[in-house]
Design a protein around this motif. Sequence first.
Motif, PDB file in Angstrom:
ATOM      1  N   MET B 100      18.567 -49.463   5.377  1.00 36.97           N
ATOM      2  CA  MET B 100      18.208 -50.654   4.408  1.00 36.97           C
ATOM      3  C   MET B 100      19.728 -50.220   3.600  1.00 36.97           C
ATOM      4  SD  MET B 100      14.536 -50.468   3.861  1.00 36.97           S
ATOM      5  CE  MET B 100      14.255 -51.531   2.647  1.00 36.97           C
ATOM      6  N   LEU B 101      19.370 -48.957   2.776  1.00 37.92           N
ATOM      7  CA  LEU B 101      20.790 -48.905   2.581  1.00 37.92           C
ATOM      8  C   LEU B 101      22.296 -49.670   2.994  1.00 37.92           C
ATOM      9  CD1 LEU B 101      22.471 -46.954  -0.317  1.00 37.92           C
ATOM     10  CD2 LEU B 101      21.641 -45.368   0.362  1.00 37.92           C
ATOM     11  N   ALA B 102      22.238 -49.092   4.037  1.00 35.64           N
ATOM     12  CA  ALA B 102      23.810 -48.922   5.233  1.00 35.64           C
ATOM     13  C   ALA B 102      23.858 -50.832   4.640  1.00 35.64           C
ATOM     14  CB  ALA B 102      23.733 -49.187   6.132  1.00 35.64           C
ATOM     15  N   GLU B 103      22.713 -51.593   4.737  1.00 33.04           N
ATOM     16  CA  GLU B 103      23.055 -52.826   4.892  1.00 33.04           C
ATOM     17  C   GLU B 103      22.939 -53.720   3.667  1.00 33.04           C
ATOM     18  OE1 GLU B 103      19.810 -55.600   7.486  1.00 33.04           O
ATOM     19  OE2 GLU B 103      19.736 -54.171   8.883  1.00 33.04           O
ATOM     20  N   LEU B 104      22.420 -53.094   2.591  1.00 26.58           N
ATOM     21  CA  LEU B 104      22.458 -53.735   1.272  1.00 26.58           C
ATOM     22  C   LEU B 104      24.310 -52.902   1.129  1.00 26.58           C
ATOM     23  CD1 LEU B 104      21.871 -53.916  -1.715  1.00 26.58           C
ATOM     24  CD2 LEU B 104      21.226 -51.099  -1.690  1.00 26.58           C
ATOM     25  N   MET B 105      24.898 -52.000   1.079  1.00 25.21           N
ATOM     26  CA  MET B 105      26.056 -51.977   1.321  1.00 25.21           C
ATOM     27  C   MET B 105      26.714 -52.864   1.674  1.00 25.21           C
ATOM     28  SD  MET B 105      26.736 -50.074  -1.525  1.00 25.21           S
ATOM     29  CE  MET B 105      25.049 -49.444  -2.363  1.00 25.21           C
ATOM     30  N   ALA B 106      26.500 -53.205   2.828  1.00 32.48           N
ATOM     31  CA  ALA B 106      27.406 -53.799   3.614  1.00 32.48           C
ATOM     32  C   ALA B 106      27.269 -55.722   2.932  1.00 32.48           C
ATOM     33  CB  ALA B 106      26.653 -54.147   5.069  1.00 32.48           C
ATOM     34  N   VAL B 107      26.488 -56.285   2.226  1.00 34.33           N
ATOM     35  CA  VAL B 107      25.862 -57.376   2.082  1.00 34.33           C
ATOM     36  C   VAL B 107      26.771 -56.930   0.451  1.00 34.33           C
ATOM     37  CG1 VAL B 107      24.854 -58.331   1.040  1.00 34.33           C
ATOM     38  CG2 VAL B 107      23.593 -57.741   2.607  1.00 34.33           C
TER      39      VAL B 107
END
Lengths: 136, 136, 136, 136, 136, 136
Positions: B100-107
């Motif tokens: 989830m952190l990785a997706e947050l950062m991607a956004v």
Amino acid sequence: MATVHLVEYDEATPEVRQIYDDIMATRKVDWVNNFWKALAVQPALLQRTWDAVKRVMAPGALDALTKEMIYVAVSVTNACQYCINSHTAGARKKGMTDEMLAELMAVVGMSNQTNALANGFQIEVDEAFRSGGRDG
Amino acid sequence: MATVHLVEYDEATPEVRQIYDDIMATRKVDWVNNFWKALAVQPALLQRTWDAVKRVMAPGALDALTKEMIYVAVSVTNACQYCINSHTAGARKKGMTDEMLAELMAVVGMSNQTNALANGFQIEVDEAFRSGGRDG
Amino acid sequence: MATVHLVEYDEATPEVRQIYDDIMATRKVDWVNNFWKALAVQPALLQRTWDAVKRVMAPGALDALTKEMIYVAVSVTNACQYCINSHTAGARKKGMTDEMLAELMAVVGMSNQTNALANGFQIEVDEAFRSGGRDG
Amino acid sequence: MATVHLVEYDEATPEVRQIYDDIMATRKVDWVNNFWKALAVQPALLQRTWDAVKRVMAPGALDALTKEMIYVAVSVTNACQYCINSHTAGARKKGMTDEMLAELMAVVGMSNQTNALANGFQIEVDEAFRSGGRDG
Amino acid sequence: MATVHLVEYDEATPEVRQIYDDIMATRKVDWVNNFWKALAVQPALLQRTWDAVKRVMAPGALDALTKEMIYVAVSVTNACQYCINSHTAGARKKGMTDEMLAELMAVVGMSNQTNALANGFQIEVDEAFRSGGRDG
Amino acid sequence: MATVHLVEYDEATPEVRQIYDDIMATRKVDWVNNFWKALAVQPALLQRTWDAVKRVMAPGALDALTKEMIYVAVSVTNACQYCINSHTAGARKKGMTDEMLAELMAVVGMSNQTNALANGFQIEVDEAFRSGGRDG
């Protein structure tokens, strides 16, 4: 007015039209918004950006609405008029109510405030928060 | 080191201790993080900020984890080291996984990029996005 | 509308007119843009800013077009509508093509994205990059 | 310390190793910097970001050094410590001298100043600068 | 147009009207500005924000005009069009002259410039300045 | 460590020493802070920046302490660690108390919050605030 010519569908090359078609199909709309028409000034930029946006914004570990709201939060902090409007619209379309928008803004406002306080007083990161609590 | 003295519990006035107690009780922890110890330089600032954070971050139309992730998104965009670490830790505690952190950062990364593109080309807001799609 | 009166050439003092004349002569144009007319609210501010801009933007170790593009990159990141438009125009006048503008924006977008990722994950500077590779 | 585990080459999956290999081959170095090791938390994010950086930073209408300096300019404006150091190092490696760095910073400083003045006085974009001088 | 409906006095609930009345009484004006009408989308957000603004902006260790000018300085740095205009107006009403505005902008411009230089060269904080000179 | 060599007094050219001497004399201190030692990488940049800072920060329509506090407000908003520390120290030296610092930060935090709210809701500037109330 934009600093580059906005490429309309009718004048676009087949390569650009294909991307426009994919944008419309993915979003289930029958028009292309100005952002993509500006990027078409360089088809490689358009292709790369659309591919990335499509993949990043697709539901995964985070759902699509949460991602739109995060997008709005960043756009507000960067004072990007285009993105605030387009992603607020996108979030509404995905189900964001006025009450959710108000809470989103309350959090965005609050975090901008406490960011300033933490930076302003040059507060040291607590031991327990180092590495974002990774080892906590 | 912070630009103001960090007020430890032992040296705090009863007024400040009461706020510290509420922070610990609300967060179910037995320590107070540096942010609040710095704000205690002015008890009114501490009181007001804690009251607002407590209310804004409580679950409502948005859940507590979504709020923490929005906080992280803003803190990243503002380059606030303290807040990135403390709220990443806060989000992990509320259930954010590495994925989830990785997706947050991607956004967050993607929106910072497209904010720059939209501003850089000075792209006009599409009719359909005006008012954040309020009338859409 | 600007928050200060824009001082037109006809109403300007001889001191301000002299600066306006130098701006027009240096830039080989026959008009003064609004930026300088606003700064004329305080002739010392106008004088100091023009002197600095003139010297900083003159070709040196970097050529004039590269300097204009760097100016655009910063202005985009700061969301300064006036400066994005005026310096994009300035860069075009010095030879920037649509293709160069697209590549400039691609770099500006990319760096805004990776800035967010590097800050967001709180990544430590590698030993080899310390001091900007000064001793490398 | 970073908020995610940095994936070292030895522990990386074959998929991630392949990207690491491409990074080292493209940059003609025998090590991978922390930025990519952090992004490896999500291989898709690593892949997408590296592909984009590789293409965007390759020489095209703008040369590679100019692109690095633009990257530095944006990173400075965003206060990104990691990126300022890594891209200053990158620009040095591509030939940037101390004199060029000083001129780069002079332009970055000047544009941050005049951005503030233009926004601060809310100066209207001149007719001739509209659309970034596109029709000029 | 705003992304939320602006709540006019006539259509407001008694709860919101009471806040509007306090805003007008405190500021000695007979109208409510758009900022508050937008926040009324969520009465709790309106109440909390107004209470905080009222207390923070009241004269204390710093006088009211100094506070307004600090507000303008931050708003300029964040490129917030609404806030630049409203707080420049607020500062004028409290006695800010054109000469003071020009000096304010000169400082804001200068600090944006030197912030970029200090970050850009990654200059270490001098021993004597650590902790903001707290122990000096 | 800084990305350029810090020029110490002993190794400085007579031209640079003269500027260092003026800095120390103007500030009534017997040492030169790192900021100026970094700018000495290019004597023209050092000269120009010092001349401007000296003139801009001198008391005029605004007193010297107010100017320092405005500098701090901008530096906080830009997350400039060096400048926050050096100008907080500068403001303390000119008489800023802990209470004044707390009020300064309260205003800086509040304005960062309301900037986000005004941008986030895309609120239109009220007629009375246009031009910063210039004609009001």
